[in-house]
Write a protein that holds these residues in place. Structure first.
Motif, short mmCIF file in Angstrom:
data_model
loop_
_atom_site.label_atom_id
_atom_site.label_comp_id
_atom_site.label_asym_id
_atom_site.label_seq_id
_atom_site.Cartn_x
_atom_site.Cartn_y
_atom_site.Cartn_z
N ASP A 218 24.93 -3.73 18.59
CA ASP A 218 24.82 -2.66 19.70
C ASP A 218 24.54 -2.42 21.26
O ASP A 218 23.84 -3.09 21.57
CB ASP A 218 23.54 -1.14 18.67
CG ASP A 218 24.69 0.19 18.68
OD1 ASP A 218 25.05 0.21 19.82
OD2 ASP A 218 23.74 0.86 18.89
N THR A 219 25.27 -1.61 21.44
CA THR A 219 25.32 -1.09 23.66
C THR A 219 24.63 -0.18 23.88
O THR A 219 25.55 0.67 23.84
CB THR A 219 26.32 -2.17 24.56
OG1 THR A 219 26.30 -3.43 23.95
CG2 THR A 219 25.74 -2.18 25.75
N VAL A 220 23.93 0.12 24.19
CA VAL A 220 23.21 1.24 25.09
C VAL A 220 23.31 1.54 25.86
O VAL A 220 22.83 0.71 26.39
CB VAL A 220 21.85 2.00 24.05
CG1 VAL A 220 21.80 3.87 24.69
CG2 VAL A 220 21.62 2.13 22.22
N PHE A 221 24.09 2.59 26.40
CA PHE A 221 24.16 2.50 28.63
C PHE A 221 23.49 3.25 29.08
O PHE A 221 23.42 4.45 28.69
CB PHE A 221 25.26 2.96 28.69
CG PHE A 221 27.09 1.50 28.27
CD1 PHE A 221 27.20 0.04 29.29
CD2 PHE A 221 27.33 1.92 27.11
CE1 PHE A 221 27.64 -0.87 28.55
CE2 PHE A 221 28.17 0.50 26.48
CZ PHE A 221 28.38 -0.79 27.36
N GLU A 247 21.79 -1.62 30.30
CA GLU A 247 21.44 -1.34 28.55
C GLU A 247 20.96 -1.99 28.50
O GLU A 247 20.14 -2.73 28.42
CB GLU A 247 23.08 -2.92 29.05
CG GLU A 247 24.05 -2.41 29.69
CD GLU A 247 25.23 -3.63 29.71
OE1 GLU A 247 24.58 -4.67 28.66
OE2 GLU A 247 26.40 -3.38 30.26
N VAL A 248 20.58 -1.67 27.62
CA VAL A 248 19.78 -1.68 25.67
C VAL A 248 20.96 -2.63 24.58
O VAL A 248 21.82 -1.75 24.09
CB VAL A 248 19.03 -0.59 25.42
CG1 VAL A 248 18.38 -1.37 24.15
CG2 VAL A 248 18.51 -0.66 25.84
N ASN A 283 25.80 6.50 26.36
CA ASN A 283 26.81 6.77 25.40
C ASN A 283 26.38 5.22 24.57
O ASN A 283 25.75 4.32 25.29
CB ASN A 283 28.22 6.41 26.07
CG ASN A 283 28.44 8.13 26.83
OD1 ASN A 283 28.48 8.69 25.95
ND2 ASN A 283 28.86 7.89 28.03
N ASN A 284 26.86 5.17 23.88
CA ASN A 284 26.99 3.97 23.41
C ASN A 284 28.42 2.78 21.93
O ASN A 284 28.34 4.38 21.88
CB ASN A 284 25.58 3.45 22.79
CG ASN A 284 25.54 3.75 20.91
OD1 ASN A 284 25.60 5.40 20.91
ND2 ASN A 284 25.56 3.47 20.11
N GLU A 294 36.17 -5.56 10.43
CA GLU A 294 35.06 -5.58 10.76
C GLU A 294 34.63 -3.96 11.59
O GLU A 294 35.36 -3.52 11.33
CB GLU A 294 34.66 -6.00 12.64
CG GLU A 294 36.22 -5.30 13.02
CD GLU A 294 36.32 -6.09 14.95
OE1 GLU A 294 36.90 -5.05 15.12
OE2 GLU A 294 35.95 -7.54 14.85
N SER A 295 33.60 -3.29 12.12
CA SER A 295 33.94 -1.69 12.63
C SER A 295 33.51 -1.39 13.58
O SER A 295 32.08 -1.97 13.46
CB SER A 295 33.57 -0.72 11.00
OG SER A 295 33.51 0.39 11.06
N THR A 296 34.28 -0.15 13.93
CA THR A 296 32.95 0.20 15.19
C THR A 296 32.49 1.57 14.84
O THR A 296 33.70 2.33 14.31
CB THR A 296 33.32 -0.08 16.56
OG1 THR A 296 34.92 0.53 16.82
CG2 THR A 296 33.89 -1.46 16.20
N ASP A 297 31.45 2.48 16.23
CA ASP A 297 31.23 3.79 16.09
C ASP A 297 30.99 3.85 17.66
O ASP A 297 30.85 3.09 17.74
CB ASP A 297 30.24 3.87 15.08
CG ASP A 297 30.80 6.08 14.17
OD1 ASP A 297 31.99 6.60 15.87
OD2 ASP A 297 30.08 5.96 13.77
N THR A 298 31.11 5.21 18.13
CA THR A 298 31.00 5.36 18.69
C THR A 298 29.59 6.90 19.46
O THR A 298 29.78 7.75 18.19
CB THR A 298 31.40 5.45 20.18
OG1 THR A 298 31.89 6.49 19.43
CG2 THR A 298 32.19 4.14 20.50
N CYS A 299 29.32 7.24 19.53
CA CYS A 299 28.55 8.47 20.47
C CYS A 299 28.03 8.66 21.22
O CYS A 299 27.18 7.16 21.89
CB CYS A 299 27.23 8.71 18.93
SG CYS A 299 25.36 7.43 19.82
#
Length: 459
Positions: A218-221, A247-248, A283-284, A294-299
């Motif tokens: 997970d990358t949190v900008f 980035e985190v 955003n992340n 695989e699966s992705t999600d954003t929020c």
């Protein structure tokens, strides 16, 4: 698998399956369905952005006197689906919008027996929400996408168990292999003028086989204008990397996820200080992967930081005078609402009348009684001027001017009328971060001798 969401036309109206009446009750699966955001799409449908699939069914009960109303019913769904991955919504014809309702999941039921192999019963109790002469729609929302299968739906009406086995009702069966599905939610809280970012990620195996060595990233900008505190992550086996500016990165191995199981991942990111006033959007994107899936999600979450400037000045026209306070938005500060407290001091030997409080509420500080206009006020006395929910526009400012007339003076020497802004705070302190309003208190004085003298004249 359920097809991806696409627009669906309700006219002319068509059904995937129209299972004929038994004892006055019919089961229908319409070709189109309405989602919670108002979209009319295919049925069933999978939305990859939400990582959810949607399945809609309709139950119709006629008005025949021999028809018994529905007590409860069961719909077979993949046995690996956990209750945390299911939501059920009901819409009774003519009664507005879909409403979330309770349900249970089980492999067997005293009324309906065992669920088909590889399935479990999703059971709904009607609880007399409706009787006869009604059409009721049910939308089932599932985390993940699933292959379709045809299975019977069973209904209990009075003492009758009705089986609708039309070989056309499409239901979600289990994926043969392990399949990952990720759903992420994020928000923020503001407490004691500090922001904390909160994240919850559910990594679910919606398939029918275990998934080993599940990798998480997970990358949190985050803007470089935000200073971060100590980040907390659960499970603690995941690593935290903040070496990349802005980035985190949270990553690691979640191990093995069995069919139907969910691994929750949570973290909090405190922001200890903010250097620039403006609105921030964080955003992340999260990604979970294993062999073959695989699966992705954003929020995203948005919050703002506000900084204000305060100026005090005075004006004199013969024996009339005024104090003006100007509160200005600084740089890119967004709209905000503040509460202002201002102190007005009348010295001994001075009598004056207030002509206009300029929008302030004026009260005698000692008694909290309201200060009248056009009435002699004799010093020494303190008056508290306040204004709540004062709106300061982004990029703009607002003024408050207090006007008064000096009626008489019994002075020998000089006396000073003092006006001081003591406090400016946000009206809703948990909605924005407040970076301050300069150096308070801010003061403007008028000296009275034989003449009135303004120390800080308005430009």
């Amino acid at each position: 698998m359920a097809d991806q969401v696409q627009p669906c036309s309700c006219t002319s109206y068509t059904n995937i399956c129209c299972c004929g009446a038994q004892n006055g009750i019919s089961v229908v699966q319409p070709q189109c369905q309405t989602l919670s955001d108002g979209r009319v799409v295919n049925n069933p449908a999978y939305d990859p952005l939400l990582t959810k699939s949607f399945w809609t069914y309709k139950f119709i009960t006629d008005c025949n006197k021999d028809t018994r109303s529905i007590s409860n019913f069961v719909i077979p769904i993949c046995q690996s689906i956990s209750s945390q991955s299911v939501e059920v919504f009901e819409k009774i014809d003519g009664c507005g919008q879909f409403q979330s309702i309770n349900f249970t999941l089980s492999l067997t039921d005293p009324n309906f027996g065992n669920a088909p192999s590889g399935f479990q019963w999703l059971k709904i109790e009607v609880s007399e929400r409706y009787q006869k002469g009604v059409s009721v729609e049910y939308r089932i929302e599932l985390v993940g996408n699933f292959p379709t299968d045809t299975q019977p739906i069973k209904i209990k009406a009075a003492n009758n168990i009705l089986t609708f086995d039309c070989d056309c009702l499409l239901l979600p069966k289990c994926n043969d292999q392990g399949v990952l599905s990720v759903i992420k939610t994020c928000n923020h809280t503001i407490t004691n003028n500090q922001v904390t970012l909160n994240y919850t990620v559910n990594v679910t195996n919606t398939g029918n086989a275990a998934l080993n060595n599940v990798q998480y990233l997970d990358t949190v900008f985050i803007s470089s204008a935000l200073v971060l505190g100590t980040i907390t992550v659960n499970p603690s086996t995941l690593s935290i990397n903040t070496t990349v500016l802005g980035e985190v990165i949270i990553s690691g191995n979640l191990g093995t996820i069995s069919p139907g199981d969910t691994i929750p991942v949570t973290y909090t990111i405190p922001i200890t200080s903010i250097t620039v006033p403006r609105t921030y959007t964080v955003n992340n994107t999260v990604r979970a992967s294993a062999t073959g899936t695989e699966s992705t999600d954003t929020c995203s979450t948005e919050f703002s930081a506000v900084e204000l400037g305060v100026v005090k000045c005075c004006n004199i026209n013969e024996n009339s005078a005024s104090f003006t306070v100007t509160i200005s938005s600084i740089d890119l500060s967004p709209n905000t609402t503040v509460n202002v407290i201002d102190n007005f001091f009348i010295p001994s030997g001075i009598t004056l009348q207030f002509n206009d409080f300029g929008g302030f509420t004026a009260k005698f500080t000692s008694s909290e009684e309201s200060v009248p206009l056009s009435t002699n006020i004799v010093g020494p006395i303190n008056i508290t001027l306040s204004d709540n929910n004062l709106q300061i526009p982004a990029g703009g400012s607002i003024n408050r001017t207090v006007r008064f007339t000096v009626i008489s003076s019994s002075l020998f020497g000089t006396a000073t009328i003092e006006n001081t802004v003591n406090s400016i705070v946000l009206s809703e302190p948990n909605s924005q971060v407040f970076l301050g309003a300069g150096h308070l208190p801010v003061k403007s004085d008028i000296d009275i001798t034989l003449n009135l003298t303004c120390r800080q004249p308005c430009s």
